[in-house]
Scaffold this motif. Structure first.
Motif, PDB file in Angstrom:
ATOM      1  N   CYS A  68       0.968  -1.196  -0.024  1.00  0.00           N
ATOM      2  CA  CYS A  68       0.006  -0.108  -0.113  1.00  0.00           C
ATOM      3  C   CYS A  68       0.890   1.264  -0.128  1.00  0.00           C
ATOM      4  O   CYS A  68       1.722   1.409   0.940  1.00  0.00           O
ATOM      5  CB  CYS A  68      -0.915  -0.002   1.232  1.00  0.00           C
ATOM      6  SG  CYS A  68      -1.939   1.478   1.406  1.00  0.00           S
ATOM      7  N   ILE A  98      -1.777  -5.374  -0.383  1.00  0.00           N
ATOM      8  CA  ILE A  98      -2.755  -4.906  -1.161  1.00  0.00           C
ATOM      9  C   ILE A  98      -3.402  -6.308  -1.484  1.00  0.00           C
ATOM     10  O   ILE A  98      -2.786  -7.082  -1.997  1.00  0.00           O
ATOM     11  CB  ILE A  98      -2.323  -4.101  -2.219  1.00  0.00           C
ATOM     12  CG1 ILE A  98      -1.842  -2.945  -1.788  1.00  0.00           C
ATOM     13  CG2 ILE A  98      -3.700  -3.957  -3.327  1.00  0.00           C
ATOM     14  CD1 ILE A  98      -2.877  -1.815  -1.296  1.00  0.00           C
ATOM     15  N   GLY A 150      -7.559  -3.724  -2.722  1.00  0.00           N
ATOM     16  CA  GLY A 150      -7.460  -2.777  -1.322  1.00  0.00           C
ATOM     17  C   GLY A 150      -6.514  -2.955  -0.383  1.00  0.00           C
ATOM     18  O   GLY A 150      -6.025  -4.254  -0.591  1.00  0.00           O
ATOM     19  N   CYS A 151      -6.396  -2.070   0.521  1.00  0.00           N
ATOM     20  CA  CYS A 151      -5.298  -2.188   1.702  1.00  0.00           C
ATOM     21  C   CYS A 151      -5.875  -3.263   2.406  1.00  0.00           C
ATOM     22  O   CYS A 151      -6.954  -3.297   2.915  1.00  0.00           O
ATOM     23  CB  CYS A 151      -5.027  -0.965   2.131  1.00  0.00           C
ATOM     24  SG  CYS A 151      -3.906  -0.921   3.507  1.00  0.00           S
ATOM     25  N   SER A 152      -4.843  -4.042   3.187  1.00  0.00           N
ATOM     26  CA  SER A 152      -5.384  -5.080   4.042  1.00  0.00           C
ATOM     27  C   SER A 152      -5.610  -4.482   5.479  1.00  0.00           C
ATOM     28  O   SER A 152      -5.987  -5.253   6.275  1.00  0.00           O
ATOM     29  CB  SER A 152      -4.290  -6.443   3.931  1.00  0.00           C
ATOM     30  OG  SER A 152      -3.164  -5.942   4.384  1.00  0.00           O
ATOM     31  N   ASN A 153      -5.293  -3.270   5.632  1.00  0.00           N
ATOM     32  CA  ASN A 153      -5.399  -2.543   6.606  1.00  0.00           C
ATOM     33  C   ASN A 153      -6.667  -1.670   6.933  1.00  0.00           C
ATOM     34  O   ASN A 153      -6.874  -0.915   7.603  1.00  0.00           O
ATOM     35  CB  ASN A 153      -4.316  -1.742   6.741  1.00  0.00           C
ATOM     36  CG  ASN A 153      -3.291  -1.642   8.036  1.00  0.00           C
ATOM     37  OD1 ASN A 153      -3.597  -2.532   8.937  1.00  0.00           O
ATOM     38  ND2 ASN A 153      -2.264  -1.106   8.081  1.00  0.00           N
ATOM     39  N   TRP A 154      -7.657  -2.142   5.774  1.00  0.00           N
ATOM     40  CA  TRP A 154      -9.024  -1.312   5.981  1.00  0.00           C
ATOM     41  C   TRP A 154      -9.553  -1.321   7.358  1.00  0.00           C
ATOM     42  O   TRP A 154     -10.214  -0.495   7.596  1.00  0.00           O
ATOM     43  CB  TRP A 154      -9.661  -1.920   4.700  1.00  0.00           C
ATOM     44  CG  TRP A 154     -10.322  -3.341   4.929  1.00  0.00           C
ATOM     45  CD1 TRP A 154      -9.583  -4.503   4.601  1.00  0.00           C
ATOM     46  CD2 TRP A 154     -11.515  -3.734   5.463  1.00  0.00           C
ATOM     47  NE1 TRP A 154     -10.099  -5.511   4.817  1.00  0.00           N
ATOM     48  CE2 TRP A 154     -11.298  -5.155   5.330  1.00  0.00           C
ATOM     49  CE3 TRP A 154     -12.295  -2.986   6.311  1.00  0.00           C
ATOM     50  CZ2 TRP A 154     -12.399  -6.036   5.950  1.00  0.00           C
ATOM     51  CZ3 TRP A 154     -13.464  -3.968   6.487  1.00  0.00           C
ATOM     52  CH2 TRP A 154     -13.149  -5.272   6.545  1.00  0.00           C
ATOM     53  N   LYS A 155      -9.592  -2.378   7.923  1.00  0.00           N
ATOM     54  CA  LYS A 155     -10.143  -2.760   9.158  1.00  0.00           C
ATOM     55  C   LYS A 155      -9.788  -1.495  10.225  1.00  0.00           C
ATOM     56  O   LYS A 155     -10.353  -1.038  10.884  1.00  0.00           O
ATOM     57  CB  LYS A 155      -9.850  -4.108   9.838  1.00  0.00           C
ATOM     58  CG  LYS A 155     -10.795  -5.114   9.246  1.00  0.00           C
ATOM     59  CD  LYS A 155     -10.592  -6.424   9.891  1.00  0.00           C
ATOM     60  CE  LYS A 155     -11.478  -7.516   9.042  1.00  0.00           C
ATOM     61  NZ  LYS A 155     -10.847  -8.870   9.597  1.00  0.00           N
ATOM     62  N   GLY A 163      -8.666   1.368   9.117  1.00  0.00           N
ATOM     63  CA  GLY A 163      -8.938   2.857   8.651  1.00  0.00           C
ATOM     64  C   GLY A 163      -8.119   3.184   7.324  1.00  0.00           C
ATOM     65  O   GLY A 163      -8.367   4.328   6.803  1.00  0.00           O
ATOM     66  N   CYS A 164      -7.184   2.414   6.757  1.00  0.00           N
ATOM     67  CA  CYS A 164      -6.624   2.541   5.567  1.00  0.00           C
ATOM     68  C   CYS A 164      -7.613   2.715   4.474  1.00  0.00           C
ATOM     69  O   CYS A 164      -8.219   1.430   4.302  1.00  0.00           O
ATOM     70  CB  CYS A 164      -5.426   1.888   5.285  1.00  0.00           C
ATOM     71  SG  CYS A 164      -4.498   2.538   3.850  1.00  0.00           S
ATOM     72  N   LYS A 165      -7.861   3.524   3.872  1.00  0.00           N
ATOM     73  CA  LYS A 165      -8.760   3.636   2.575  1.00  0.00           C
ATOM     74  C   LYS A 165      -8.287   3.261   1.214  1.00  0.00           C
ATOM     75  O   LYS A 165      -8.988   3.781   0.174  1.00  0.00           O
ATOM     76  CB  LYS A 165      -9.974   5.009   2.655  1.00  0.00           C
ATOM     77  CG  LYS A 165     -10.413   5.051   3.818  1.00  0.00           C
ATOM     78  CD  LYS A 165     -11.293   6.466   3.776  1.00  0.00           C
ATOM     79  CE  LYS A 165     -12.435   6.455   5.068  1.00  0.00           C
ATOM     80  NZ  LYS A 165     -11.490   6.878   6.071  1.00  0.00           N
ATOM     81  N   VAL A 187      -7.698   2.089  -2.053  1.00  0.00           N
ATOM     82  CA  VAL A 187      -8.431   0.983  -3.052  1.00  0.00           C
ATOM     83  C   VAL A 187      -8.207   1.235  -4.344  1.00  0.00           C
ATOM     84  O   VAL A 187      -8.356   2.425  -4.851  1.00  0.00           O
ATOM     85  CB  VAL A 187      -9.957   0.623  -2.596  1.00  0.00           C
ATOM     86  CG1 VAL A 187     -10.588   1.995  -2.653  1.00  0.00           C
ATOM     87  CG2 VAL A 187     -10.369  -0.429  -3.340  1.00  0.00           C
TER      88      VAL A 187
END
Ligand SMILES: [Zn+2]
Length: 105
Positions: A14, A21, A29-34, A36-38, A40
């Motif tokens: 990312c 990603i 998308g970013c595997s850190n989305w949980k 808060g990384c947006k 995508v």
């Protein structure tokens, strides 16, 4: 596939937070989305769709590795096929990213 466990393929890092990603249903998308990384890259990006192109896994991999990807077989408004170098850059005024096209001379 013979293996029972499905391995999650990391396509690259990312550009925002450095995490992996991964491919989702609607985008890469970013595997850190949980947390808060947006970041995508949408599969059905409107800009690419206007040139009759969808984001592919190969495109994402190359983009994340090199920061730029040569996209072949784009279709212009007049119906001509062309290739272009594309970058995926953050908008200056918000947190979203957009494809930017570069023409090689
Ligand atoms: Zn991230």
């Amino acid at each position: 596939m013979s293996r029972e466990k499905k391995q999650i393929e990391v396509l690259g890092n990312c550009p925002v937070c450095g995490s992996g990603i991964i491919e989702g249903q609607k985008g890469f998308g970013c595997s850190n989305w949980k947390i808060g990384c947006k970041f995508v890259i949408w599969k059905n990006d409107k800009f690419l769709a206007s040139m009759k192109k969808k984001t592919s896994k190969t495109m994402v991999k190359t983009l994340l590795k090199n920061g730029v990807v040569t996209v072949k077989g784009l279709t212009s408004k007049k119906g001509n096929k062309f290739d272009a170098n594309m970058r995926y850059e953050k908008n200056a005024d918000n947190e979203f990213f957009n494809w930017k096209m570069e023409f090689t001379k």
